[in-house]
Design an enzyme around this catalytic site. Sequence first.
Site, PDB file in Angstrom:
ATOM      1  N   LYS A 151      -3.364  15.378  -8.773  1.00  8.53           N
ATOM      2  CA  LYS A 151      -2.587  15.317 -10.021  1.00  8.53           C
ATOM      3  C   LYS A 151      -1.839  16.621 -10.287  1.00  8.53           C
ATOM      4  CE  LYS A 151      -3.278  11.088 -11.272  1.00  8.53           C
ATOM      5  NZ  LYS A 151      -2.187  10.133 -11.001  1.00  8.53           N
ATOM      6  N   TYR A 175      -9.050  14.374  -7.077  1.00 12.97           N
ATOM      7  CA  TYR A 175      -8.140  13.822  -8.097  1.00 12.97           C
ATOM      8  C   TYR A 175      -7.360  14.937  -8.811  1.00 12.97           C
ATOM      9  CZ  TYR A 175      -6.838  10.860 -12.136  1.00 12.97           C
ATOM     10  OH  TYR A 175      -6.162  10.171 -13.112  1.00 12.97           O
ATOM     11  N   ASP A 209       0.886  -1.155   0.000  1.00 13.13           N
ATOM     12  CA  ASP A 209       0.000   0.000   0.000  1.00 13.13           C
ATOM     13  C   ASP A 209       0.924   1.205   0.000  1.00 13.13           C
ATOM     14  OD1 ASP A 209      -1.592   2.152   0.548  1.00 13.13           O
ATOM     15  OD2 ASP A 209      -2.697   1.200   2.193  1.00 13.13           O
TER      16      ASP A 209
HETATM   17  N1  LIG Z   1      -6.732   5.661 -17.471  1.00 14.70           N
HETATM   18  C1  LIG Z   1      -6.649   6.917 -17.807  1.00 14.70           C
HETATM   19  O1  LIG Z   1      -7.275   7.366 -18.770  1.00 14.70           O
HETATM   20  C2  LIG Z   1      -5.748   7.857 -17.025  1.00 14.70           C
HETATM   21  C3  LIG Z   1      -5.681   9.190 -17.414  1.00 14.70           C
HETATM   22  C4  LIG Z   1      -4.851  10.051 -16.699  1.00 14.70           C
HETATM   23  C5  LIG Z   1      -4.082   9.589 -15.638  1.00 14.70           C
HETATM   24  N2  LIG Z   1      -4.173   8.276 -15.274  1.00 14.70           N
HETATM   25  C6  LIG Z   1      -3.350   7.839 -14.135  1.00 14.70           C
HETATM   26  O2  LIG Z   1      -2.547   6.721 -14.518  1.00 14.70           O
HETATM   27  C7  LIG Z   1      -2.394   5.834 -13.413  1.00 14.70           C
HETATM   28  C8  LIG Z   1      -2.890   4.445 -13.772  1.00 14.70           C
HETATM   29  O3  LIG Z   1      -4.255   4.528 -14.139  1.00 14.70           O
HETATM   30  P1  LIG Z   1      -5.068   3.242 -14.644  1.00 14.70           P
HETATM   31  O4  LIG Z   1      -6.225   3.735 -15.426  1.00 14.70           O
HETATM   32  O5  LIG Z   1      -4.130   2.271 -15.249  1.00 14.70           O
HETATM   33  O6  LIG Z   1      -5.644   2.703 -13.232  1.00 14.70           O
HETATM   34  P2  LIG Z   1      -6.026   1.196 -12.783  1.00 14.70           P
HETATM   35  O7  LIG Z   1      -7.108   1.375 -11.771  1.00 14.70           O
HETATM   36  O8  LIG Z   1      -6.268   0.325 -13.967  1.00 14.70           O
HETATM   37  O9  LIG Z   1      -4.702   0.706 -12.049  1.00 14.70           O
HETATM   38  C9  LIG Z   1      -4.256   1.286 -10.855  1.00 14.70           C
HETATM   39  C10 LIG Z   1      -3.503   0.253 -10.064  1.00 14.70           C
HETATM   40  O10 LIG Z   1      -3.095   0.863  -8.826  1.00 14.70           O
HETATM   41  C11 LIG Z   1      -3.283  -0.068  -7.787  1.00 14.70           C
HETATM   42  N3  LIG Z   1      -3.432   0.642  -6.501  1.00 14.70           N
HETATM   43  C12 LIG Z   1      -4.486   1.371  -6.072  1.00 14.70           C
HETATM   44  N4  LIG Z   1      -4.258   1.840  -4.841  1.00 14.70           N
HETATM   45  C13 LIG Z   1      -3.019   1.427  -4.477  1.00 14.70           C
HETATM   46  C14 LIG Z   1      -2.217   1.592  -3.310  1.00 14.70           C
HETATM   47  N5  LIG Z   1      -2.657   2.286  -2.245  1.00 14.70           N
HETATM   48  N6  LIG Z   1      -0.990   1.005  -3.273  1.00 14.70           N
HETATM   49  C15 LIG Z   1      -0.544   0.290  -4.337  1.00 14.70           C
HETATM   50  N7  LIG Z   1      -1.266   0.092  -5.468  1.00 14.70           N
HETATM   51  C16 LIG Z   1      -2.489   0.652  -5.535  1.00 14.70           C
HETATM   52  C17 LIG Z   1      -4.545  -0.833  -8.172  1.00 14.70           C
HETATM   53  O11 LIG Z   1      -4.637  -2.062  -7.497  1.00 14.70           O
HETATM   54  C18 LIG Z   1      -4.362  -0.963  -9.689  1.00 14.70           C
HETATM   55  O12 LIG Z   1      -3.701  -2.162 -10.046  1.00 14.70           O
HETATM   56  C19 LIG Z   1      -3.163   6.461 -12.242  1.00 14.70           C
HETATM   57  O13 LIG Z   1      -2.279   7.229 -11.454  1.00 14.70           O
HETATM   58  C20 LIG Z   1      -4.173   7.344 -12.950  1.00 14.70           C
HETATM   59  O14 LIG Z   1      -4.595   8.392 -12.131  1.00 14.70           O
HETATM   60  C21 LIG Z   1      -4.993   7.394 -15.946  1.00 14.70           C
END
Ligand SMILES: NC(=O)c1ccc[n+]([C@@H]2O[C@H](COP(=O)([O-])OP(=O)(O)OC[C@H]3O[C@@H](n4cnc5c(N)ncnc54)[C@H](O)[C@@H]3O)[C@@H](O)[C@H]2O)c1
Length: 247
Positions: A159, A155, A62
Site C-alpha cells: 500500500k 500489505y 487475475d
Molecule cells: N475494507 C477496508 O477497510 C479497506 C481499508 C483500506 C484499504 N482497502 C483496500 O480497498 C480495496 C478493496 O477492499 P475490500 O475490503 O472491498 O476487499 P474485498 O475482499 O471485499 O474485495 C476485493 C475484490 O478483489 C478481488 N480480487 C482479489 N484478487 C484478485 C486478483 N488477483 N485479480 C482480480 N481481482 C481480485 C476479489 O475477488 C474481491 O472481489 C483493496 O485494495 C483493499 O486493500 C480496504
Amino acid sequence: MQLNGRTALVTGGADGLGWAMVQRFSRAGARVVIADLREDAAAERAAEIRDGGGSATAVGVDVTDELAVTRMFDIAASAEGVPQILVNNAGVTRDAVLRKMSLDDFRLVIDVHLQGAWLCTRAAVSAMRGAGLEGAIVNMSSISGKVGNPGQSNYSAAKAGMVGLTKSVAKEVARYGVRVNAIAPGLIRTIMTERMDQDALARGIADVPLGRIGEPEDVAEVALFLASESSSYLTGCVLEVSGGRNM
Ligand SMILES: NC(=O)c1ccc[n+]([C@@H]2O[C@H](COP(=O)([O-])OP(=O)(O)OC[C@H]3O[C@@H](n4cnc5c(N)ncnc54)[C@H](O)[C@@H]3O)[C@@H](O)[C@H]2O)c1
C-alpha cells in the site's frame, strides 16, 4: 451526471469497496466494467447493473497476469468503449507476523496490489493514448501503508508502494491529460472488518475523530470525485478517507 459518456473499469469490482464504486459510477452515468478474479460474482453484479438500466460488462481477470490484463482491456473496449477511468482496487490480505509469514504470502500480496495496479495502469494509459482520450486513474492505497500495521508487512509495503506508483505515474502522464490519484481508506465496514477481532475493531473506532466506522459509500463518493472533472486540478494526491484517524 458527472460521468456521462465515460467508461469506468474497476478491478475487484464484484465485492466490497469495488462494488460500491461500480454502483456509484453507474448512477453517475458511466458505463462500467466489473473486473474480478471471481468471474461468476462479477457477472451477477453486471446483470444487477443492467437490470437497473445501466450499462455493464463483467470480465474475469487475475490482475497479476499480464496477458489477462491485456485481454481485459480488449474486452472492455469492445463492449463498453475504451475506459477513461480505471480504479486499481483488487486486493487480498495474508496477515501474519514476520516469523510466520511465508514468502508466498508476501509475494501474493505485493503481486496483487502493486504489480496488478502497475500492469492495469500501463494498459489503461496505453489504451487512452491510443484512442486520444484523457482519463483518471484511482489507486486504492490504505492508511496501513502510511502508518504500518503489525502483522501486515506485506500489505503495508504494497500500500505504501501504491503511493509511489501514483506519484511517479502522475508526473509521467499528466502531459496526456491523465490524472492519477490514490485513496487511503481507514476502517471501512466490509467483510475485512467484519472478520476482525471485534474488540480490536471497537478500539479502532474509538480512535476515529469522526466517531464511527466508514461505509463503502464514503469511499465511493471520494472515488467519484477523483474520477470526475470535479477534481480536474488534482493529480498525485492521496486522499485519506479515515474519519480523521491517523491523520
Ligand atoms: N475494507 C477496508 O477497510 C479497506 C481499508 C483500506 C484499504 N482497502 C483496500 O480497498 C480495496 C478493496 O477492499 P475490500 O475490503 O472491498 O476487499 P474485498 O475482499 O471485499 O474485495 C476485493 C475484490 O478483489 C478481488 N480480487 C482479489 N484478487 C484478485 C486478483 N488477483 N485479480 C482480480 N481481482 C481480485 C476479489 O475477488 C474481491 O472481489 C483493496 O485494495 C483493499 O486493500 C480496504
